[in-house]
Design a protein around this motif. Structure first.
Motif, PDB file in Angstrom:
ATOM      1  N   VAL A 162       0.951  -1.269  -0.041  1.00  0.00           N
ATOM      2  CA  VAL A 162       0.136  -0.128   0.038  1.00  0.00           C
ATOM      3  C   VAL A 162       0.814   1.288  -0.204  1.00  0.00           C
ATOM      4  O   VAL A 162       1.615   1.469   1.004  1.00  0.00           O
ATOM      5  N   THR A 163       0.773   2.007  -1.084  1.00  0.00           N
ATOM      6  CA  THR A 163       1.489   3.336  -1.088  1.00  0.00           C
ATOM      7  C   THR A 163       0.949   4.481  -0.297  1.00  0.00           C
ATOM      8  O   THR A 163      -0.284   4.577  -0.013  1.00  0.00           O
TER       9      THR A 163
ATOM     10  N   VAL B 192       5.774   4.868   3.316  1.00  0.00           N
ATOM     11  CA  VAL B 192       5.806   6.171   3.875  1.00  0.00           C
ATOM     12  C   VAL B 192       6.921   6.869   3.669  1.00  0.00           C
ATOM     13  O   VAL B 192       7.959   6.368   3.495  1.00  0.00           O
ATOM     14  N   ARG B 193       6.715   8.229   3.702  1.00  0.00           N
ATOM     15  CA  ARG B 193       7.960   9.162   3.458  1.00  0.00           C
ATOM     16  C   ARG B 193       8.864   8.989   4.635  1.00  0.00           C
ATOM     17  O   ARG B 193      10.126   9.105   4.471  1.00  0.00           O
ATOM     18  N   ASP B 194       8.607   8.744   5.862  1.00  0.00           N
ATOM     19  CA  ASP B 194       9.399   8.536   6.876  1.00  0.00           C
ATOM     20  C   ASP B 194       8.884   7.713   8.141  1.00  0.00           C
ATOM     21  O   ASP B 194       8.029   8.158   8.929  1.00  0.00           O
ATOM     22  N   PRO B 195       9.334   6.339   7.946  1.00  0.00           N
ATOM     23  CA  PRO B 195       8.997   5.499   8.927  1.00  0.00           C
ATOM     24  C   PRO B 195       8.957   6.025  10.446  1.00  0.00           C
ATOM     25  O   PRO B 195       8.249   5.400  11.256  1.00  0.00           O
TER      26      PRO B 195
ATOM     27  N   GLY C  39       5.075   9.574 -10.309  1.00  0.00           N
ATOM     28  CA  GLY C  39       5.144   8.817  -8.915  1.00  0.00           C
ATOM     29  C   GLY C  39       4.358   7.389  -9.503  1.00  0.00           C
ATOM     30  O   GLY C  39       4.477   6.476  -9.079  1.00  0.00           O
ATOM     31  N   THR C  40       3.300   7.994 -10.266  1.00  0.00           N
ATOM     32  CA  THR C  40       2.342   6.716 -10.540  1.00  0.00           C
ATOM     33  C   THR C  40       3.218   5.740 -11.838  1.00  0.00           C
ATOM     34  O   THR C  40       3.350   4.751 -11.603  1.00  0.00           O
ATOM     35  N   SER C  41       3.866   6.454 -12.699  1.00  0.00           N
ATOM     36  CA  SER C  41       4.627   5.759 -13.481  1.00  0.00           C
ATOM     37  C   SER C  41       5.760   4.812 -12.840  1.00  0.00           C
ATOM     38  O   SER C  41       5.903   3.837 -13.032  1.00  0.00           O
ATOM     39  N   ASN C  42       6.335   5.481 -11.766  1.00  0.00           N
ATOM     40  CA  ASN C  42       7.458   4.643 -10.918  1.00  0.00           C
ATOM     41  C   ASN C  42       6.591   3.425 -10.371  1.00  0.00           C
ATOM     42  O   ASN C  42       7.470   2.341 -10.353  1.00  0.00           O
ATOM     43  N   VAL C  43       5.728   3.600  -9.603  1.00  0.00           N
ATOM     44  CA  VAL C  43       4.880   2.457  -9.080  1.00  0.00           C
ATOM     45  C   VAL C  43       4.505   1.342  -9.790  1.00  0.00           C
ATOM     46  O   VAL C  43       4.844   0.332  -9.764  1.00  0.00           O
ATOM     47  N   LEU C  44       3.818   1.910 -11.187  1.00  0.00           N
ATOM     48  CA  LEU C  44       3.457   0.777 -12.111  1.00  0.00           C
ATOM     49  C   LEU C  44       5.046   0.355 -12.562  1.00  0.00           C
ATOM     50  O   LEU C  44       4.935  -1.058 -12.894  1.00  0.00           O
TER      51      LEU C  44
ATOM     52  N   ASP D  32       9.652   7.956  -1.270  1.00  0.00           N
ATOM     53  CA  ASP D  32       9.033   8.976  -1.897  1.00  0.00           C
ATOM     54  C   ASP D  32       8.314   8.785  -3.273  1.00  0.00           C
ATOM     55  O   ASP D  32       9.083   7.352  -3.810  1.00  0.00           O
ATOM     56  N   LEU D  33       7.511   8.993  -3.667  1.00  0.00           N
ATOM     57  CA  LEU D  33       6.960   8.578  -5.059  1.00  0.00           C
ATOM     58  C   LEU D  33       8.037   8.840  -6.327  1.00  0.00           C
ATOM     59  O   LEU D  33       7.912   8.088  -7.240  1.00  0.00           O
ATOM     60  N   LEU D  34       8.746   9.701  -5.772  1.00  0.00           N
ATOM     61  CA  LEU D  34       9.968   9.931  -7.040  1.00  0.00           C
ATOM     62  C   LEU D  34      11.141   9.029  -6.731  1.00  0.00           C
ATOM     63  O   LEU D  34      11.990   9.295  -7.599  1.00  0.00           O
TER      64      LEU D  34
END
Ligand SMILES: NC(=O)c1ccc[n+]([C@@H]2O[C@H](COP(=O)([O-])OP(=O)(O)OC[C@H]3O[C@@H](n4cnc5c(N)ncnc54)[C@H](OP(=O)(O)O)[C@@H]3O)[C@@H](O)[C@H]2O)c1
Length: 218
Positions: free
Chosen positions: A8-9, A34-37, A104-109, A61-63
């Motif tokens: 889950v992002t 998460v960006r910072d656990p 971000g979406t592109s990276n996840v996919l 991060d999404l990037l």
């Protein structure tokens, strides 16, 4: 038998927190990005039932493609929930909204393809549908209706633009690669919060309860 893993992002967010709680209750092993656990705002995740044994937090991060790949590795399914949802207008829409939503979406996919994920659910929004001034008033808005990107730009509806471009990107990626991608377009989600910070849609409810009717920042 080993538990099935899902990712889950944006795990610490409003919607994602509920999703993670549900997935844990169904017996999944959950990878949450998460960006910072170590940020206190994500502390609630560790308190969910079964979290101590079945929830892993990944800093991403999404990037950050490489970190997303680490989080998604070994997962059969991915819920891509993360996307900026600003409560007010933003200074730099390209950097603050469009880039995380689209790149971000592109990276996840891409990370999902690399790990041979079976199915990806991308959380889009009603904002990717309804800002279409040319849509006939008597015609139901369905999958064929998209927010008009030029209209979003001229009216500075940057969040809507980010969701329209993000979802468009996801569908195009699915069509060209064959990755099984499902997009969902919620409207306004309201209800109890599991996280300690107030998210944008909950803020709308708070403003309405305080009598402020100019609440919508789409
Ligand atoms: N709530 C609604 O009514 C509603 C309606 C339709 C669609 N949606 C969609 O549902 C999803 C979740 O929204 P929400 O309401 O749960 O809002 P939220 O609580 O603000 O969640 C957004 C999440 O995205 C993460 N995020 C933002 N930018 C990021 C980046 N660059 N890298 C990594 N993570 C990033 C945030 O992380 P940080 O905590 O680190 O900022 C946060 O966890 C979004 O895609 C939104 O567009 C929401």
């Amino acid at each position: 038998m080993e538990k099935e893993r899902v990712c889950v992002t944006g795990g610490g967010g409003y919607q994602a927190s509920w999703l993670i709680k549900l997935l844990l209750s169904k017996g999944y092993m959950v990878h949450a990005t998460v960006r910072d656990p170590n940020d206190e705002k994500n502390a609630h995740l560790k308190k969910f039932e079964k979290a101590s044994e079945n929830l892993l937090l990944f800093k991403a991060d999404l990037l950050d493609y490489d970190n997303l790949c680490s989080a998604i590795a070994g997962c059969i399914g991915v819920f891509h929930v993360a996307s900026p949802v600003p409560p007010t207008s933003v200074q730099n829409p390209e950097v603050e909204l469009i880039e995380p939503a689209v790149t971000g979406t592109s990276n996840v996919l891409k990370a999902c393809s690399l790990s041979n994920v079976n199915r990806v659910v991308v959380v889009s929004s009603i904002a990717a549908i309804i800002l279409n001034p040319n849509w006939p008033k008597d015609r139901i808005m369905d999958e064929s209706c998209w927010s008009d990107k030029e209209y979003c730009k001229t009216t500075e509806k940057w969040y809507a633009l980010s969701k329209t471009e993000g979802e468009g990107q996801a569908i195009e990626y699915s069509e060209t690669t064959g990755l099984d991608v499902v997009t969902v377009c919620p409207s306004l989600i309201l209800g109890p919060m599991l996280q300690s910070t107030v998210n944008a849609s909950s803020l709308i409810l708070l403003k309405l309860l305080k009598g402020n009717t100019s609440y919508c920042s789409y």
